[in-house]
Design a protein around this motif. Structure first.
Motif, PDB file in Angstrom:
ATOM      1  N   ARG A 125       0.833  -1.202   0.000  1.00  0.00           N
ATOM      2  CA  ARG A 125       0.000   0.000   0.000  1.00  0.00           C
ATOM      3  C   ARG A 125       0.871   1.256   0.000  1.00  0.00           C
ATOM      4  O   ARG A 125       0.525   2.257  -0.634  1.00  0.00           O
ATOM      5  CB  ARG A 125      -0.947  -0.005   1.191  1.00  0.00           C
ATOM      6  N   ASP A 133      -5.115   3.322  -4.827  1.00  0.00           N
ATOM      7  CA  ASP A 133      -4.853   2.693  -3.537  1.00  0.00           C
ATOM      8  C   ASP A 133      -5.228   1.223  -3.644  1.00  0.00           C
ATOM      9  O   ASP A 133      -5.816   0.781  -4.637  1.00  0.00           O
ATOM     10  CB  ASP A 133      -5.658   3.375  -2.424  1.00  0.00           C
ATOM     11  N   GLY A 189      -9.084   1.026   0.571  1.00  0.00           N
ATOM     12  CA  GLY A 189      -7.796   1.509   1.047  1.00  0.00           C
ATOM     13  C   GLY A 189      -7.444   0.954   2.407  1.00  0.00           C
ATOM     14  O   GLY A 189      -6.990   1.678   3.293  1.00  0.00           O
TER      15      GLY A 189
END
Length: 446
Positions: free
Chosen positions: A118, A135, A170
């Protein structure tokens, strides 16, 4: 012989790797998971499976085309491979990737890998002058705790991924047994929604909209689901499930037709406001749906207001502008809903043919306690009035909020202080009352 060997190696490589990204493909992943479950099962070891999804990739494809989407996938694959630091990563289709890691301790090493991946997308992906924010949502399952076969492991990692997306994207989520039951409940709701319209389980409630002079000028239609076993289900619970399952299309069409049908029996001075979902606005038949609803109900086009969120408009400004102009040509009104929660550009007042701005309830709730909210509300009202566009404030619940909005010359008001959402039977008689009585009757109903 050397050329032949090279050709055979190339064929073997192509058979086990994705042509676009050169990552291992589904066939290679299946072979690796079979090997890992066999080896770790014999040795009593463990490993983790990570399901990885690029958030909002579909929007990139829709806005910029598949060639841009392919370029994003190539760059995303490069970043994932680099962040993996030797861990196995495969592309299994679309924007879906699978990683495996055997490094102990688990699940700590899997969480660390997910975090590195990430972090690799903290920088935008720059392609052909476009800076694209991407993301990841990641779901994790562990062998043998969460499954002893490749199929069960992948299914449970996908369940954890579903949870990560459902909670706002995310994010990284590790599978738990509770997730499995929650997913079953969600799938059951999605299935039941497909027949909710046909079974007559949906109904509309209406929340009044009052002008600053005290006259009730319109109602917003709000859909409810009376489930035979679950009881009353509110939109915040079932609309996301409807969007995921695809049943939102039938619900959207039913809400528009039913709101117009019921409003046609009201006083001719009262409008009906109907929310347009993002999926409904993207479809090509919205204008046809509106025409059909107006024709079948006999409702005057000037009495119908469609509420559209700013996030939907910004997805494709040119297409949105053309769609709104087509809708406006029918004689209906267009309102910009939830203003202040998205891009919040008052250039919309010039770019789009808007008849009203709706200030989001989050700003109204803070009136009296937040100078920033007051400044935003004041600015929106002032600039909108400069373009001769009236403003409606949502979420008015206290006398203090009402006094501030009246002082700032907000045109229209909506919220529990004005009136709660009710079935049409309660409000139908009020729409025929005179202006002097409207406010008292609505207040009593609230």
């Amino acid at each position: 012989m050397t050329e032949r060997n090279r050709a055979e190696q190339k064929i073997r490589h192509l058979a086990s790797h994705d042509l676009l990204t050169d990552l291992p493909n589904r066939a290679a992943l299946d072979a690796r998971l079979a090997m890992l479950t066999q080896c770790c099962g014999d040795a009593g070891d463990s490993f983790a499976v990570l399901c990885i999804d690029l958030d909002h990739f579909k929007e990139i494809n829709d806005l910029f085309g598949h060639s841009m989407g392919d370029a994003v996938l190539r760059e995303a694959s490069r970043r994932l491979r680099e962040a993996a630091q030797g861990a196995y990563v495969a592309r299994v289709g679309g924007d879906e990737f699978i990683a495996t890691i055997e490094q102990l301790p688990l699940p700590g090493s899997a969480e660390l890998l997910a975090s590195r991946m990430r972090d690799a997308f903290s920088r935008p992906i720059d392609i052909d002058g476009h800076s694209l924010e991407v993301d990841l949502s990641i779901g994790v399952a562990l062998y043998p705790r969460d499954g002893e076969t490749p199929v069960s492991l992948l299914a449970n990692a996908d369940t954890a991924l579903y949870r990560a997306k459902h909670e706002g994207r995310g994010a990284t989520r590790i599978f738990t047994s509770a997730m499995d039951q929650q997913l079953r409940d969600c799938r059951a709701m999605e299935h039941e929604l497909r027949s909710a319209v046909d079974n007559g389980e949906l109904y509309l409630e209406y929340q009044p909209q009052r002008h600053r002079d005290g006259k009730i000028t319109g109602f917003e239609a709000l859909v409810r689901w009376q489930h035979p076993l679950r009881g009353l289900v509110l939109p915040g619970e079932f609309i996301p499930a409807a969007e995921k399952s695809g049943s939102i299309a039938k619900i959207d069409e039913w809400v528009l037709k039913e709101a117009c049908r019921q409003a046609a029996s009201w006083d001719e001075s009262v409008r009906i406001a109907v929310n347009v979902s993002a999926a409904q606005f993207r479809r090509e038949n919205l204008e046809h749906q509106v025409c059909t609803a107006l024709r079948d109900s006999g409702l005057s086009p000037s009495r119908l207001e469609l509420e559209i969120t700013e996030g939907v408009l910004i997805e494709d400004i040119l297409r949105a502008s053309q769609t709104l102009k087509s809708l406006k040509s029918l004689g209906i009104m267009i309102a910009l809903d939830d203003f202040g929660t998205g891009y919040s550009s008052l250039s919309y007042l010039q770019a789009f043919p808007l008849d009203r701005i709706k200030i989001d309830r989050s700003f109204v709730t803070s009136l009296g306690s937040s100078a920033r909210s007051l400044a935003i509300v004041r600015a929106v009202i002032g600039l909108s009035h400069g373009f001769n566009v009236p403003v409606l404030a949502e979420g008015v619940e206290t006398s203090e909020q009402l006094a501030i909005l009246m002082r700032e010359r907000c045109d229209d008001l909506q919220g529990y202080l004005i009136g709660r959402p009710r079935k049409p039977e309660l409000y139908r008689e009020y729409t025929k009352a005179d202006a002097a009585q409207d406010g008292k009757l609505i207040a009593a109903a609230g």
